[in-house]
Write an enzyme that holds these catalytic residues in place. Structure first.
Site, PDB file in Angstrom:
ATOM      1  N   CYS A 194     -49.054  25.249   4.492  1.00 55.13           N
ATOM      2  CA  CYS A 194     -49.178  25.915   3.196  1.00 55.13           C
ATOM      3  C   CYS A 194     -49.663  24.944   2.131  1.00 55.13           C
ATOM      4  CB  CYS A 194     -47.856  26.559   2.786  1.00 55.13           C
ATOM      5  SG  CYS A 194     -46.453  25.423   2.732  1.00 55.13           S
TER       6      CYS A 194
ATOM      7  N   HIS B  15     -42.231  25.439  -0.120  1.00 57.30           N
ATOM      8  CA  HIS B  15     -43.388  26.266   0.208  1.00 57.30           C
ATOM      9  C   HIS B  15     -44.403  26.159  -0.919  1.00 57.30           C
ATOM     10  CE1 HIS B  15     -45.739  29.408   2.025  1.00 57.30           C
ATOM     11  NE2 HIS B  15     -45.627  30.192   0.950  1.00 57.30           N
TER      12      HIS B  15
END
Length: 758
Positions: A139, A685
């Site tokens: 990510c 994230h």
């Protein structure tokens, strides 16, 4: 596949369609489209450089239209944007009007365009709203790539004929492989009717040249961004042979002259689309603390790493004791720069406790009721002090600097489980400190302690009788003098340990000597004993053995409850810290001393000095990338700051921060992308917020998921990590001035990017 060649020096484009490259059906549709009776074809010119299209030479042109590979050469007449049509029709600056007709094939360059299944030329790139699959903790890569892939100037470049600028001979580059891989990725992200895809090829190429990004561990999107920009620059560097340029000091010359000289030297060695777009220049000023030599240099930057104001300062609590018994201990909390030293801490503490001009502070660390470290070197870094440490400071006469001091360590009889309930002497409380006179005896030691204990007396009427406090005569010593100047005498004295019975007295306390070298060995002090210190001895350690009747006369509980330097409270939510982006800029340009590990070699002193350094912005790039330094590292801890940074979206005005006033470029910027990090250091994230010029809307790129944002202000969160701004020329509104588009019908092919220069 249409191969469009440009004939130099004319206004004719020659098109070759080949049955070898196309299916039979598409070949027929291409013939129909390009027939002489076709309507004029309109192609959007998004580069604005149609007159400068130059591509690879293609000299082996077939002369027979009916050759073995079934090529059909046609000629396309077009109106140049700088010349109006011959028939007087009004031309548009961003449009080319093309007419078709049969002609002989002519020499020219070559470039590829896609043909859609319906037979129309694909004249429009996609919307750019295509996600990237998460390959496993990638990510961070997806977030950084989406922000770069929506940087309009880079999109225009990589959707065009960027291959001609690849430098395969640059030893600092990657033979053009990184540029090819990134260019292919950008084209897929801007494909028509594209869907999310897996960037495996790009990830593999990235890991090949940057092994730190191999595997599937989580990484920092800013670190990837830094590597990617630097790698793309080297792969696309137009300078084939870098000249040597010696960096010269300013030597009193005007800043404008020196800055232009540095920038010219930089461009002589570095010239690429990355430099044109993303690189700026800042001014660095170093001042020697001794000879006051000033050194000014001008260095390029690819992005700005701004500290958060809360990360530049450190809050520390220190307990201050008086040595004359005038006041009791009091904790003081001060804020000092994290890059500071012990001198910075002592100066801040002196101001907080209103230290008099005739006083000085002796700062030490307390552990297990002992002073285990003294903060005597003013140049030591403040990072040597941990948040869990306990610090004390003693107010001493300033004229006694260098004179020895006496340190009183308290102990009392306590029973412990390890000794099966048997009582033994245990240290307690915080040591007290006092300045020593030239002549020292037992009574002097006693009077100094009484003076230091004054704030802890339970009642002023309960004066202690010195005769009652005096202990029994020591049967061990044959002399009333204790010579501490000889190591042999010291060791001999220390070997004479008093037993438990000998330690008991009729008074409230008993004094005994020990040293830092032999903390568990001691010698009892008599009132009439003379104590002699060696010339090198700075501290006299005296153990004070308290009996119960002595402890009743003083309240020493406060000596057992020293606060830590910084108390971390678990399972409590701290209030949200906030600051503005301008405050981060102020912290960035603030003058500060260099750390001990970053000493500067002063050309005046010919020595390494801990100089002061100040940064100023001098020249700003077209695309300004701002990295917020949320992650902090120390020898013992890693931490992420969730400070909410209030950053402008429509008008970041940097006019007041630019030192170069001669430039004519705008200093106003518009936000168009944000790389976000959610979570902590251990796991988190990454996502990206991107403004889409075509849709006039912000979108959330969360790996393969792309969704629109209804509220523009929702992009402002405490997760913002890297901000992407573009310079605003004139109108400050976000307009679609650089999006790569060519109007078309319904196209299903995925690579229309080769039309980049048309």
């Amino acid at each position: 596949m249409l191969r469009v060649s440009v004939t130099r020096g004319t206004n004719a484009l020659t098109v070759k369609i080949s049955r070898k490259d196309n299916s039979a059906e598409n070949f027929k549709k291409a013939n129909k489209i390009l027939a002489s009776e076709s309507e004029p074809v309109h192609i959007w010119d998004f580069s604005g450089r149609t007159t400068f299209i130059l591509m690879n030479e293609w000299n082996r042109m077939p002369q027979d239209p009916r050759s073995s590979d079934q090529e059909m050469p046609l000629e396309i007449q077009f109106y140049d944007i700088s010349e109006p049509p011959a028939n007087g029709a009004a031309g548009r600056k961003d449009e080319l009007s093309l007419t078709m007709g049969s002609s002989a094939f002519s020499n020219g360059g070559i470039m590829d365009m896609d043909l859609d299944s319906s037979g129309g030329i694909c004249k429009q790139v996609g919307s750019g709203l295509i996600g990237l699959d998460n390959l496993g903790n990638t990510c961070f890569m997806n977030s950084a790539v989406q922000c770069l892939a929506h940087t309009s100037k880079l999109v225009d470049f990589f959707l065009g004929d960027y291959q001609k600028e690849i430098n395969t001979h640059n030893p600092l580059g990657m033979k053009g492989e990184l540029a090819y891989s990134f260019g292919d990725l950008v084209r897929k992200l801007w494909a028509i009717d594209g869907t999310s895809f897996s960037p495996r090829q790009f990830k593999a190429r990235l890991a090949r040249f940057a092994p730190q990004f191999s595997g599937f561990n989580q990484h920092d999107s800013q670190e990837l961004l830094a590597f990617l920009l630097d790698g793309l620059h080297e792969d696309l560097n137009r300078v084939k042979c870098k000249p040597y340029a010696e960096a010269k000091d300013s030597d009193g010359r005007p800043d404008e002259q020196v800055a232009d000289e540095y920038w010219g030297n930089h461009l002589a060695r570095n010239d690429s689309i990355i430099v044109d777009t993303c690189q700026g220049q800042y001014k660095s000023t170093l001042v020697c603390p001794l000879c006051k030599k000033v050194s000014i240099t001008f260095d390029p930057f690819m992005y700005l790493s701004l500290p958060l104001p809360s990360t530049t300062m450190r809050t520390m609590t220190v307990t201050v004791f008086s040595t004359d018994g005038s006041i009791g201990p009091s904790p003081y909390t001060v804020s000092i720069p994290k890059s500071g030293d012990f001198k910075t801490l002592i100066n801040a503490l002196s101001n907080a406790c209103s230290l008099r001009d005739d006083e000085r502070l002796l700062v030490a660390e307390v552990y297990n009721s002992s002073l285990i470290r003294y903060l005597e070197d003013p140049s030591d870094d403040i990072s040597l002090i941990r948040d869990g440490d306990k610090l004390v400071a003693y107010r001493l006469p300033k004229d006694s600097e260098g004179a020895p001091v006496v340190v009183f360590k308290s102990e009392r009889m306590e029973s412990s489980i390890s000794s099966f309930g048997r009582k033994s002497w245990k240290n307690f409380g915080t040591p007290l400190v006092s300045n020593l006179p030239d002549t020292i005896d037992g009574r002097t030691i006693y009077n100094l302690l009484l003076k230091a204990l004054t704030p802890f007396r339970v009642s002023k009427d309960d004066a202690l009788d010195a005769d009652q406090i005096t202990g029994k005569s020591s049967p061990v010593n044959e002399t009333s003098d204790v010579d501490m100047s000889s190591d042999a005498a010291e060791c001999s004295s220390m070997n004479t340990n008093a037993g438990e019975d000998d330690m008991m007295t009729e008074g409230g306390m008993l004094f005994s000597l020990n040293t830092e070298r032999f903390p568990n060995q001691r010698l009892k002090i008599e009132m009439d004993q003379t104590i002699t210190l060696s010339n090198l001895q700075k501290r006299l350690i005296v153990s004070v053995s308290w009996q119960d009747n002595g402890l009743k006369q003083y309240n020493l509980d406060s000596l057992d409850s020293l606060p830590e330097v910084y108390k971390t409270v678990l399972f409590t939510r701290k209030p949200q810290e906030t600051c503005s982006l301008y405050a981060c800029l102020e912290a960035f340009i603030k003058e500060e001393p260099l750390g001990p590990e970053d000493m500067w070699y002063c050309p005046g002193c010919k020595e390494h000095r801990q100089a002061s350094k100040k940064l100023d912005l001098w020249r700003l790039p077209e695309i300004l990338i701002i990295h917020l330094k949320r992650f902090s590292y120390s020898r013992y801890t890693k931490n992420k700051l969730d400070t909410y940074v209030d950053f402008p979206i429509h008008d970041l005005d940097l006019s007041s921060y630019i030192r170069d006033r001669s430039g004519q470029m705008s200093n106003h910027y518009q936000l168009y992308a944000v790389s976000n990090h959610y979570g902590s250091m251990g796991g988190g994230h990454y996502t990206a917020y991107v403004y889409n010029d075509g849709k006039k809307k912000w979108y959330d790129f969360d790996d393969r998921c792309v969704s629109g944002l209804e509220n523009e202000d929702s992009i402002k969160t405490s997760a913002a990590y890297v901000l992407f701004y573009r310079r605003v020329h004139g109108d400050s509104s976000l307009v679609d001035t650089e999006t790569t588009t060519i109007e078309s019908t319904d196209c299903t092919t995925s690579d229309v990017a080769a039309a980049g220069d048309l």
